[in-house]
Design an enzyme around this catalytic site. Structure first.
Site, PDB file in Angstrom:
ATOM      1  N   LYS A  44     -41.499-100.476  64.251  1.00 55.32           N
ATOM      2  CA  LYS A  44     -42.868-100.465  63.756  1.00 55.32           C
ATOM      3  C   LYS A  44     -43.289-101.923  63.564  1.00 55.32           C
ATOM      4  O   LYS A  44     -42.444-102.771  63.289  1.00 55.32           O
ATOM      5  CB  LYS A  44     -42.837 -99.721  62.408  1.00 55.32           C
ATOM      6  CG  LYS A  44     -44.100 -99.717  61.628  1.00 55.32           C
ATOM      7  CD  LYS A  44     -44.706 -98.321  61.623  1.00 55.32           C
ATOM      8  CE  LYS A  44     -46.185 -98.339  61.230  1.00 55.32           C
ATOM      9  NZ  LYS A  44     -47.052 -98.964  62.247  1.00 55.32           N
ATOM     10  N   SER A  45     -44.570-102.243  63.724  1.00 54.90           N
ATOM     11  CA  SER A  45     -44.999-103.632  63.570  1.00 54.90           C
ATOM     12  C   SER A  45     -44.750-104.123  62.148  1.00 54.90           C
ATOM     13  O   SER A  45     -45.117-103.462  61.183  1.00 54.90           O
ATOM     14  CB  SER A  45     -46.477-103.778  63.910  1.00 54.90           C
ATOM     15  OG  SER A  45     -46.668-103.582  65.290  1.00 54.90           O
ATOM     16  N   ASN A  70     -54.867 -92.137  65.770  1.00 58.59           N
ATOM     17  CA  ASN A  70     -54.276 -92.644  64.522  1.00 58.59           C
ATOM     18  C   ASN A  70     -55.037 -93.827  63.983  1.00 58.59           C
ATOM     19  O   ASN A  70     -55.713 -94.556  64.718  1.00 58.59           O
ATOM     20  CB  ASN A  70     -52.795 -92.987  64.728  1.00 58.59           C
ATOM     21  CG  ASN A  70     -52.583 -94.443  65.068  1.00 58.59           C
ATOM     22  OD1 ASN A  70     -52.559 -95.309  64.197  1.00 58.59           O
ATOM     23  ND2 ASN A  70     -52.466 -94.728  66.355  1.00 58.59           N
ATOM     24  N   GLY A  73     -52.843 -98.304  60.563  1.00 57.73           N
ATOM     25  CA  GLY A  73     -53.255 -99.611  60.069  1.00 57.73           C
ATOM     26  C   GLY A  73     -52.121-100.498  59.599  1.00 57.73           C
ATOM     27  O   GLY A  73     -52.193-101.121  58.536  1.00 57.73           O
ATOM     28  N   LEU A  74     -51.053-100.561  60.428  1.00 53.21           N
ATOM     29  CA  LEU A  74     -49.972-101.525  60.206  1.00 53.21           C
ATOM     30  C   LEU A  74     -49.261-101.394  58.866  1.00 53.21           C
ATOM     31  O   LEU A  74     -48.880-102.388  58.249  1.00 53.21           O
ATOM     32  CB  LEU A  74     -50.504-102.961  60.391  1.00 53.21           C
ATOM     33  CG  LEU A  74     -51.117-103.267  61.775  1.00 53.21           C
ATOM     34  CD1 LEU A  74     -51.835-104.613  61.759  1.00 53.21           C
ATOM     35  CD2 LEU A  74     -50.063-103.273  62.868  1.00 53.21           C
ATOM     36  N   CYS A 129     -53.597-104.011  67.579  1.00 55.22           N
ATOM     37  CA  CYS A 129     -53.841-102.839  66.734  1.00 55.22           C
ATOM     38  C   CYS A 129     -55.332-102.729  66.441  1.00 55.22           C
ATOM     39  O   CYS A 129     -55.941-103.676  65.946  1.00 55.22           O
ATOM     40  CB  CYS A 129     -53.067-102.955  65.418  1.00 55.22           C
ATOM     41  SG  CYS A 129     -53.528-101.648  64.268  1.00 55.22           S
ATOM     42  N   GLY A 244     -48.556 -95.969  77.664  1.00 55.64           N
ATOM     43  CA  GLY A 244     -49.763 -95.165  77.484  1.00 55.64           C
ATOM     44  C   GLY A 244     -49.630 -93.797  78.128  1.00 55.64           C
ATOM     45  O   GLY A 244     -49.606 -93.685  79.349  1.00 55.64           O
TER      46      GLY A 244
END
Lengths: 306, 283
Positions: A44-45, A70, A73-74, A129, A244
């Site tokens: 995850k970022s 989604n 939001g990080l 993002c 994608g």
């Protein structure tokens, strides 16, 4: 016949990589996905400080188009805490790419500095993002900022740097070109597309953040087009990673033919048995390679351009 | 056509057709779904969207004729927003998500819980009572005081009709015996000579205590516990906000019901849960 693939100077056992933002909150899911047969996994970022992300609803499926919207939001615990998870992954020899983001150049530098001693496979710079005011796509749509950040991070580490591109720009080649000029080692295309869903009964946007990003089957032809365009422009000069809407082995093959050296898979693993999905993907790739007499994944890369 | 379950999709809008105050700071709702659907299993959950406010997982208390029953205890702004909703209002439903309880035959069914955990146990009780075979059902419920015992009347009626054995307790002794529900459970297990399965739902610390107790008894052949009281975003296994270590299981699809064998492997059980950031916090 080998499924191994080369992305610049790194090699992974097959071209399937877990996309960032999916099943990457903790070391344990990342290990699980690698053990299920993926070639590598992306976290995850991770940013400079802990972030709760956006309010719920923040993820739901759009069944009709086999897609997911989604606005997470990080959300992340910050690199200092997440470092422990990466250390466990390293101990387990799980080939891990760490996705990093920052609200600005300084934060990107801080996160990289804080993690660069770990022997991760690469850092993926999340410039794309769509679900945040600062950082994310607001960086990825600004060529000057992309160039500056990549260039400054480049001199700080020998670990490969991948740049994840946003499709939400009018000219992806322009952004990609400055990322390459700045010294990145691979381009990743694409992140989610800007999207939104409104409930017509209550007349309310459903997502808590109102707006979000679309992933899943609906964006696959768009991802293919971006990878094709990038390959057309750069050829073999920079490795491409396609992402994608991969739901079938055929989709992976399509990305490779468009110009990718590897792919990232996300949305389709949000099922009860992601292990089975991965097995199906692998079987299909092998079958195709055998039928088409391909000896390696890299032989397939860009096959649609010849 | 009646669908067995809802497709995994955006929230469908249901209309609240009934609302009642079940116990202290807890309201129950019956929500009419706009599609014909059946097949919600005990232990499964839905994601409840209170438009413009919040979305969170809630246990299914019942489903009949496409009318979904849920019970919402006050836990924060999101649940308070739901408490303000009334008959005629629309709320969004996604689901049914997760694995259910899987009761075997020929055992004592020991259902134990507290608070919002009684919601899936209510549906489990109904499901067990509807089987052809007569089942030996014991329900153990604990709360701080009488006004906090959820579904007290419902369980008491069933007890009086001889359909279940209801064991209630409160911390202050205002109803039932004074103490924790594990006390009566322990007595039952000490005296019983037949195999039992324990089904638990509620605060995780309580479930861990039940789990540790159940392991001491050879007549407990399985325990099935709901870890649904976790922060979730997607509900269908893509985001991993609810994952437990070290197994990498997602509560929303690999659970929320886990059996003894699995619970033993989850080192987070009863110790840590994740918050919105993904960080682990002590329970």
């Amino acid at each position: 016949m080998s499924l191994a693939t080369k992305i610049g100077n790194i090699t992974i056992r097959n071209p399937m990589i877990l996309a960032s933002g999916v099943l990457g909150t903790t070391y344990s899911t990342l290990n699980r996905m690698y053990e299920a047969g993926l070639g590598a996994v992306i976290t995850k970022s991770i940013g400079a400080k802990s972030r709760a992300g956006n309010p719920n609803p923040s993820v739901f499926a759009l069944n009709e188009i086999r897609s997911v919207i989604n606005s997470v939001g990080l959300a992340n615990p910050g690199y200092q805490i997440f470092r422990e998870d990466i250390e466990i992954l390293m101990k387990n020899s799980t080939p891990t790419i760490v996705s990093i983001f920052g609200e600005n150049k300084e934060e990107f530098k801080e996160v990289l500095e804080g993690l660069k001693d770990l022997s991760v496979l690469a850092f993926e710079l999340n410039f794309s993002c769509p679900n945040t005011e600062m950082g994310g796509a607001q960086i990825g749509t600004d060529p000057d900022l992309v160039y500056e950040i990549v260039k400054e991070l480049r001199v700080k580490t020998k670990t490969p740097l991948w740049v994840k591109l946003t499709p939400n720009v009018s000219d992806v080649i322009e952004i990609a070109s400055v990322a390459v000029k700045g010294g990145c080692d691979a381009l990743v295309a694409i992140n989610t597309l800007k999207a939104m869903v409104i409930d017509i009964h209550t007349k309310q946007p459903i997502l808590g953040y109102k707006k979000g990003g679309l992933s899943g089957a609906a964006i696959k032809p768009i991802g293919i087009r971006y990878v094709y365009d990038l390959y057309e422009h750069f050829g073999d000069k920079i490795p491409l990673i396609g992402v994608g809407g991969i739901f079938r082995g055929e989709d992976i093959i399509e990305y490779l033919l468009a110009g990718a050296s590897a792919v990232e898979i996300g949305t389709s693993l949000g099922v009860a048995y992601p292990e089975n999905m991965i097995r199906f993907f692998q079987m299909k790739i092998k079958k195709y390679m055998k039928e088409q007499q391909f000896g390696s994944i890299n032989e397939m890369t860009g096959g649609a351009h010849r | 056509m009646t669908k067995q379950t809802l497709p995994n999709d955006k929230p469908i809008m249901g209309k609240i057709v009934e609302k009642w105050e079940e116990c202290f700071e807890t309201y129950c709702f019956k929500i009419k779904l706009p599609v014909k659907v059946q097949g919600a299993k005990p232990g499964q959950f839905v994601m409840l969207w209170v438009p413009g406010e919040d979305e969170y997982p809630v246990g299914i208390a019942g489903l009949k004729d496409s009318i979904l029953e849920v019970g919402i205890a006050k836990m924060g702004p999101g649940t308070e927003a739901m408490h303000k909703k009334g008959v005629g209002d629309l709320v969004g439903i996604r689901g049914f998500y997760g694995k259910s309880f899987t009761p075997p035959d020929d055992v004592n069914h020991l259902l134990i819980g507290g608070g919002f955990g009684m919601t899936p146990l209510k549906l489990l009780t109904e499901t067990l009572m509807s089987t052809e075979k007569k089942q030996n059902i014991h329900v153990f419920e604990g709360a701080r005081s009488e006004d906090r015992l959820m579904y007290l009347e419902w369980f008491r009626d069933l007890h009086n009709q001889g359909k279940i054995n209801f064991h209630a307790c409160t911390d202050d002794g205002s109803y039932g015996y004074q103490g924790f529900p594990t006390a009566d459970l322990e007595i039952f297990l000490q005296e019983s000579e037949t195999p039992s399965v324990i089904y638990a739902a509620g605060p995780e610390k309580m479930m861990k205590a039940i789990f540790d107790l159940g392991r001491k008894f050879a007549n407990v052949i399985d325990m099935q516990m709901s870890l649904a009281d976790r922060y979730m975003r997607c509900g269908f296994g893509v985001c991993s906000s609810c994952v437990v270590d070290p197994t990498g299981w997602r509560i929303c699809v690999d659970g929320p019901i886990f059996n003894t064998e699995k619970l033993e492997k989850i080192s987070d059980f009863g110790v840590y849960k994740r918050i919105e950031t993904g960080e682990k916090k002590r329970i």
